[in-house]
Structures are given as C-alpha cells and as structure tokens.
Scaffold this motif. Sequence first.
Motif, PDB file in Angstrom:
ATOM      1  N   PRO A  87     -14.147 -37.650 -23.944  1.00 24.87           N
ATOM      2  CA  PRO A  87     -13.716 -38.250 -22.676  1.00 24.87           C
ATOM      3  C   PRO A  87     -12.446 -39.072 -22.823  1.00 24.87           C
ATOM      4  O   PRO A  87     -12.082 -39.512 -23.925  1.00 24.87           O
ATOM      5  N   PRO A  88     -11.759 -39.324 -21.687  1.00 22.91           N
ATOM      6  CA  PRO A  88     -10.558 -40.168 -21.695  1.00 22.91           C
ATOM      7  C   PRO A  88     -10.957 -41.632 -21.847  1.00 22.91           C
ATOM      8  O   PRO A  88     -12.147 -41.985 -21.791  1.00 22.91           O
ATOM      9  N   PRO A  89      -9.978 -42.530 -21.999  1.00 21.57           N
ATOM     10  CA  PRO A  89     -10.296 -43.960 -22.154  1.00 21.57           C
ATOM     11  C   PRO A  89     -10.681 -44.593 -20.820  1.00 21.57           C
ATOM     12  O   PRO A  89     -10.445 -44.012 -19.749  1.00 21.57           O
ATOM     13  N   PRO A  90     -11.302 -45.757 -20.852  1.00 23.77           N
ATOM     14  CA  PRO A  90     -11.541 -46.497 -19.598  1.00 23.77           C
ATOM     15  C   PRO A  90     -10.202 -46.759 -18.901  1.00 23.77           C
ATOM     16  O   PRO A  90      -9.150 -46.768 -19.559  1.00 23.77           O
ATOM     17  N   PRO A  91     -10.139 -46.917 -17.569  1.00 26.88           N
ATOM     18  CA  PRO A  91     -11.280 -47.153 -16.677  1.00 26.88           C
ATOM     19  C   PRO A  91     -12.009 -45.904 -16.198  1.00 26.88           C
ATOM     20  O   PRO A  91     -12.817 -45.994 -15.284  1.00 26.88           O
ATOM     21  N   ALA A  92     -11.725 -44.717 -16.798  1.00 32.09           N
ATOM     22  CA  ALA A  92     -12.449 -43.518 -16.391  1.00 32.09           C
ATOM     23  C   ALA A  92     -13.938 -43.723 -16.632  1.00 32.09           C
ATOM     24  O   ALA A  92     -14.351 -44.366 -17.606  1.00 32.09           O
ATOM     25  N   SER A  93     -14.751 -43.185 -15.740  1.00 25.70           N
ATOM     26  CA  SER A  93     -16.194 -43.309 -15.872  1.00 25.70           C
ATOM     27  C   SER A  93     -16.651 -42.655 -17.169  1.00 25.70           C
ATOM     28  O   SER A  93     -16.299 -41.511 -17.458  1.00 25.70           O
ATOM     29  N   GLY A  94     -17.433 -43.403 -17.956  1.00 20.39           N
ATOM     30  CA  GLY A  94     -17.878 -42.890 -19.246  1.00 20.39           C
ATOM     31  C   GLY A  94     -16.769 -42.830 -20.263  1.00 20.39           C
ATOM     32  O   GLY A  94     -16.854 -42.051 -21.224  1.00 20.39           O
TER      33      GLY A  94
ATOM     34  N   GLY B  14     -15.178 -16.767 -11.454  1.00 22.34           N
ATOM     35  CA  GLY B  14     -16.574 -16.932 -11.818  1.00 22.34           C
ATOM     36  C   GLY B  14     -17.009 -18.376 -11.732  1.00 22.34           C
ATOM     37  O   GLY B  14     -16.219 -19.275 -11.428  1.00 22.34           O
ATOM     38  N   SER B  15     -18.290 -18.609 -12.014  1.00 20.99           N
ATOM     39  CA  SER B  15     -18.813 -19.971 -11.949  1.00 20.99           C
ATOM     40  C   SER B  15     -20.057 -20.087 -12.804  1.00 20.99           C
ATOM     41  O   SER B  15     -20.777 -19.105 -13.031  1.00 20.99           O
ATOM     42  N   VAL B  16     -20.297 -21.305 -13.296  1.00 15.84           N
ATOM     43  CA  VAL B  16     -21.500 -21.684 -14.030  1.00 15.84           C
ATOM     44  C   VAL B  16     -21.846 -23.112 -13.625  1.00 15.84           C
ATOM     45  O   VAL B  16     -20.996 -23.837 -13.100  1.00 15.84           O
ATOM     46  N   PRO B  17     -23.087 -23.559 -13.871  1.00 19.58           N
ATOM     47  CA  PRO B  17     -23.415 -24.956 -13.574  1.00 19.58           C
ATOM     48  C   PRO B  17     -22.568 -25.913 -14.398  1.00 19.58           C
ATOM     49  O   PRO B  17     -22.215 -25.633 -15.552  1.00 19.58           O
ATOM     50  N   GLN B  18     -22.237 -27.050 -13.814  1.00 22.79           N
ATOM     51  CA  GLN B  18     -21.443 -28.061 -14.515  1.00 22.79           C
ATOM     52  C   GLN B  18     -22.367 -29.193 -14.959  1.00 22.79           C
ATOM     53  O   GLN B  18     -22.947 -29.904 -14.157  1.00 22.79           O
ATOM     54  N   PHE B  19     -22.493 -29.345 -16.270  1.00 20.89           N
ATOM     55  CA  PHE B  19     -23.301 -30.401 -16.852  1.00 20.89           C
ATOM     56  C   PHE B  19     -22.442 -31.564 -17.351  1.00 20.89           C
ATOM     57  O   PHE B  19     -22.966 -32.575 -17.802  1.00 20.89           O
ATOM     58  N   ASN B  20     -21.124 -31.374 -17.309  1.00 22.56           N
ATOM     59  CA  ASN B  20     -20.186 -32.383 -17.801  1.00 22.56           C
ATOM     60  C   ASN B  20     -19.005 -32.404 -16.847  1.00 22.56           C
ATOM     61  O   ASN B  20     -18.405 -31.349 -16.580  1.00 22.56           O
ATOM     62  N   ILE B  21     -18.654 -33.573 -16.329  1.00 24.19           N
ATOM     63  CA  ILE B  21     -17.557 -33.675 -15.379  1.00 24.19           C
ATOM     64  C   ILE B  21     -16.241 -33.232 -15.994  1.00 24.19           C
ATOM     65  O   ILE B  21     -15.288 -32.880 -15.295  1.00 24.19           O
ATOM     66  N   LEU B  22     -16.177 -33.216 -17.341  1.00 24.64           N
ATOM     67  CA  LEU B  22     -14.963 -32.820 -18.046  1.00 24.64           C
ATOM     68  C   LEU B  22     -14.927 -31.329 -18.353  1.00 24.64           C
ATOM     69  O   LEU B  22     -13.981 -30.854 -18.964  1.00 24.64           O
TER      70      LEU B  22
END
Length: 791
Positions: free
Chosen positions: A186-193, A720-728
Amino acid sequence: MAPPRKLALQSLPVERRTSPPLRAERSSATASGHSKRRIAIALAVLVCAMIVLLPETLFAQTPTASPTPAPPAEPDGVTRGGYLVHQSIELGYRSTDVAGSGDMYDTLVNLRTGPRILDQTLTMQSVDHQGLLFDDLYLNSFGWGGDPNNALRLRADKNKWYNLQGSFRRDQYFSDYDLLANPLNPPPPPASGGSTPSIPILNSPHEFATTRRMSDFDLTLLPQSAVSFRLGYSHNNMTGPSYSSIHEGTEASLLQDWNTTMNSYRLGVDFRIAPRTVLSYDQFLDYYKGDTDYQLNPINQALLPTTPASSVSLGLSIDTFNKEPCAVVPPATSLIVNGTLTNVTCSAYFNYSRKQRIRTTTPTERVSLRSNYFQRVELVASFSYSSATSSTPLDESFGGLITRTSTLAFLGTGTADANRISDTADLGATVHLTKHLRLIEKFYFWAYRIPENGNFSEVDNDCINPKACTLLTPLSATAPMIVPTLQTASFNQTWTRNQTELAWDISKKAGARIGYRYGDREFNHFNDFLPGDEDHFVGLEKTALLGLWARPTHALRLNFDLEHTNYNAVFVRLSPRKEARYRFQTTYTPRSWATLGGSVNILQQSNADAQTQYVGHNQNYGLTASLAPRERFGLDLAYNFNSVIQNAIICFNDTPPAGVILPFVANAANNNCAGNDTANNLMANSYYTNHTNFGMAALRFKPVKRVIANVGYSITSVDGSVPQFNILQPLGSLQYKYQQPVANLSVDIGHRLAYNMGWNYYQYGEGSFVGPTAPRYFHANSLTESLRYAF
C-alpha cells in the motif's frame, strides 16, 4: 493475474522474440536517435511507395484471377554432382524503438536492434535417385544473430535405405508481468491502510529469463522393407535466472537458478507380418535431471541496531497497517528510519537456501498393431508399460525470525523417492457393415500407481523465552528441537473409457453419426497405509454423441458435433456434474477467388450442489474471409469472440481497512460459510468473466511484376472482471487492448536478389488503474530491412 496472450500479426520477414539478461537495465522511453531516424525515413519511403503503387493495383485489369497471389518464380537452381541444388539466404538488420514499459515489451515482443541472419535454406535433389549418400536433402534455419527464437531443421533420405530428420531449437523466454505474485504494497498515509514505509514492488516476484535448447533426431532404416528399424534421441535443457517466493513468517524473495535437463532415447522396429498389417515394438528411455537451486534474494533490507551493523531482508510484503512483516511501534513513526529497523520483532530473513537434485528415470515399452488386412475391418491397437523411479535429497536452511513459532533458524535434510508404474491400452476398430454404414469402436484403459517414501529430519532453533524472542536474540538462547518425518503413501488411479459410434453416409451430400461413451475413473490415496487412511473416489461418465455433416452444394460444407455428459461425482469444487459441447464449422466458396468460413465452439458446465452452485461456459465464435478477385490483389479478414464465465460459491475471511468499501465483501453473507466453516465466515457467489474480441485485416497487392506489398492490422480487446478483495487490486490483463499494425514491401532487384522491408507497430494498454507497481503500457516500432539471395 495471468499475463495477456501473445498475439501477433507479423510482417515479413518473420519477427521473433529475444531476451536480455534478467534485471538488466532497459530504456523505457526511446531507442537511440539513430534508430528513430532510420525507422522514420524507412517508414516514409514505405508509405510513399504504397501510395504511388496502390491505385495502379486496384484499377488494373488482368486477364485471369487466382485465389491467391502468384508466388515469385522459383529460381532454376544449379546442377552439381548429380544433384539439383537450390539455396537461399536472407541477411538483414532490425531497428527497434520502445516507449513505455521495456519489461512489458520484452514479455510480449522482445525483439532487439541488431544484424540478423533471418532465413537460410538449402535443398538438394538427386536427378536420377542415384545419390551416393542421399537422394534428397533439405536444410533450413532462421533467427540467428540475436532473435529469441532460432531453429535449424534437417531432412535427408536415401531411397529404400533411410529417412533422417533432425532439428535444433533455442527459445529465450522472458516474463515480467509485474502484477504476477505482486503483494500490492500500500501507499503511505494519509491513504487508508497506509504503510510506513511504503515500498512498491515494481517487478514480478516470479520473473523469468530462461533459455531452452531442444534437439530432436529420428532415423528410420530400411523404411520400405518387411522389417524396418527406428532410432531417436531428444535433448531438452532449460537454464537461466528466475525468481520465486516462499512464506516463512513473511514472504521472502528467492533467486532460483533454473537448470533442468531431459534426455530421451527411442528404439523401435516394425514388422510387416501380413499385407496391410504392421506389428511394432518401441522402447523409450527418459532421463530427467532437476538441478534448480534456491537462495535468498535480499530485497527490502534494513540495518539492525547492533555493533557491528548487520542487515536483514524484510521480504516482499511491506504493509505495516496489517503487521506485515510487523507493525510500527511508537514512538517510531516508520518501520525503517535512516535505514535502520525500528521493530526487531519483525519476521525477517538473514539467509535461506534450498538445494535439491531430482533424478527421474522412465523406461517405457510399447507394442502396437495397425491393420486393414480384412476387407471390411480396420484395426488399431497398442499396449504400453512404464515403470519410473524418482529420487531427491533435500537440504534446506533458514536463518532469521519467524514470529509465529519464535524460530530463529532451522535445518532440514532428508531424502525422498517414488515410483510410477503405469499400464496403458488403446483399441480402435472400424467395421464397414455396408458401403455407407460403419461401426466405430474405441476402448481406452489407463492405470497407474505412485508409491512414495520420505525420510526427513528438521532441526528447529526456537527461542526458550518466546516473549523475548527478537532478531537480536542469539542462537545460544534457543532450544534445538529435532522433528523427524517418516512418510509412506501411494496415489493410484484407474481410468477405463469405451466409445461406440454408428456412422451413416446418407448420400454424397449428407451424413450422420450417433454414439455413446462410458467412462469409469477411480482414485485411491493411501496416506500412511494404516487402517482408515484411504481416500477413495469413483467417478462415472456417461456421454451421448451426435454428429451431422452436409455438403448441399459443391461450394458449401457444414459440420456439427454434440456431446452431452453426466458425471455421478466430482473431485474438485469446479468439476461439473453436467457438461455439454457444441461444435459447428462451415466453409463457403461462392467463387474460385473467395473463401468464407465460420465456426462455433461452445462448452457449458454446471454443478447444482447446494454448497457449490457452479456454472461456467467457454464460448468461441469465429468468422474468416479470404478474397483474391484479381491476380495482383488479395484481402484476408478474421474476427473471433471468446467468452469465458465461471460462477461458484466461495467462503472467505476479509476485513477491509477503515473507510474502504469493497462491494463483493460488503454484500457477502456473514453466516460462517452456511455453518460449515467458522474460520471463513463470509460466503458469496464468486465470479470470473473474460470477453475477448480479436480482429484482423490483411491486404496484399502486386502493383508490378517485381514488387509485392502487404499492409495489415490486428487488435485484441479484453473485457473481464473478478471480485475485488483489495482496493489496490487492478484488473490488469482482464481489461486491455493490444494493437499491431504491420506493413511490408518486397522488391525483386534482379541478379537473384530481393530487397525486403517490414514494419511492425505494437501498442499495449490496460483499461484499469495501474496499481502500486510500475506502469505496463508500451508502444514500439520495429523495422527490418534485408536482402535475400536465392538460386
């Protein structure tokens, strides 16, 4: 996320891929100014030539027309020593200009700048079939000088004495699709998580840059005699650097020095025991060596607060919000400050290595029969027996900290061996009941068993005081624990299948067939050969078969096939209980210069079990057209649509960071997997969709006798598409477009010389966001100029 398919509409000369060293520095912007100018000038010349010559081609009248443009006249050749000799060689230079992701270009295209031997051919034919060593010789090679794929092929024969075939191929394979196995840090704060620090992984943790060399030789002695002999040898070697990963507390990056070799020997004899009847015996010997080693790739290193300073590798996953490899402990504001690790309770690596030497020997014997001795009966039968042995020592070591078990080091040693005993039988018979009615019978039997033994010992150095266990804890503060593992197991399978069909040629314009296939598949897994340790599965297959063909006119052909299968049991969750296949093909030739084609291929699967509810399909539709209304003009068109869908119930456990809403997770039922799994409390209907459109157009024209030109364009578009389990998590190769315009020009300049110029353009772009890694977009120009000499 799997990388996109490598689809190419290539110009002439044929273009192939090349692979630079792994992790080598690549320019992601442009090639040299000289290459750019060369490509720009050549393209201008190519475009001007086509603009000038195209009108003459389109409006010129010709007395006759053929389905395809006439090929260049074959040179007369020369006669030497009783042989008619033809030879050609094509020498050229390729210029490339890449903008964007150089790694993605290398993954899909991988053509580099430099001189090339593009093609070479030699043929020798005995004028009177009285050659001393051979009557016919054919030698062809291509791709020398830097292309990733090059090959050499040889054919030679001497009437009644021998047939010889040989080939050598070298493939340089490079793959760095950076979403593959990427932890998506993940990226640094202030990004969520957000994570402190934020260290994105810019290359695929499973990057490959290997070279595969393959050689094949086959010799037939006395091919026209009552008894003939066959000899063969194949060598397959794959070497080169690559990367992998392993999870021991955290996800470590491993450098795996790939090295595998397969040597295959073949010996056979054919006996013509009766008219139109051949009995054959074959012996195959395969020897495999796996010498791939693994060692730590120390990425994301940090210093320990010790004197003298030492360092550890934190691995691939850096996500301090989710405590990977650990959390930031206040008052520290980051896991790494000025290069020093602030939390010494992290899972991390000082070292890791694994060495194996896999050796497998597979001898196989086969007896086969081919006969149409009886007027109304055709027989094909074979039986083979194989007994393979495989063994490997294991030497694995680790140094660092696994916080889950408070382990500072472990050393694993031991050996493993296995056997694979296999019996395979095939029987096929066609009985001509009448002139237009045939009974076709096919029987297949395959049984194997794999007994295996393992004797391992692991010494774990676990901290005596787990609460005080850190990366600074000395090994003297651990208690070595020896963990022996003795395993004996066997995996066995028996598969029997029988298919019966009745084929009827109703007339010269139509026919039909109807049939039935029955299969019986049985698995037995013995874990320790103790009472109650057996896993037993039986699967039955019942399939109805139907086929129709028609030729209502001389220009129209139609074919249709249907298979409908029911299974009584499934072995994995995505196995179907019902399966249907539909195939349809047609060709239509309304004129001698026009050929149209169409195809439909549909696979439908389902499993109505309440805990699975699996539904899936793979549908493919294609159209083609080849038009050549004039001798100097031709057009090829193609379109293909492929739809893949899979839906099934899954159970999982996911807690998104605060402020992050993932629709698939939010809409899942929180019911402990319908009361079956408390560890994975969420349940939802998961899905995978992939819709691929491919289109291609190629125009060829011959404006004057000595000039041939081609222009074309192809595009692959995936949605195409798949479920997203990670916002990234981006969709990556499930949404992309890959475009490839091409153009080439060939000019016969006389004196057995031809000048060829070919241009390819490549553009790859994804429709989703990039994600926390390097962009994958690129576009590139590739120009090849060459001279071909032939006689």
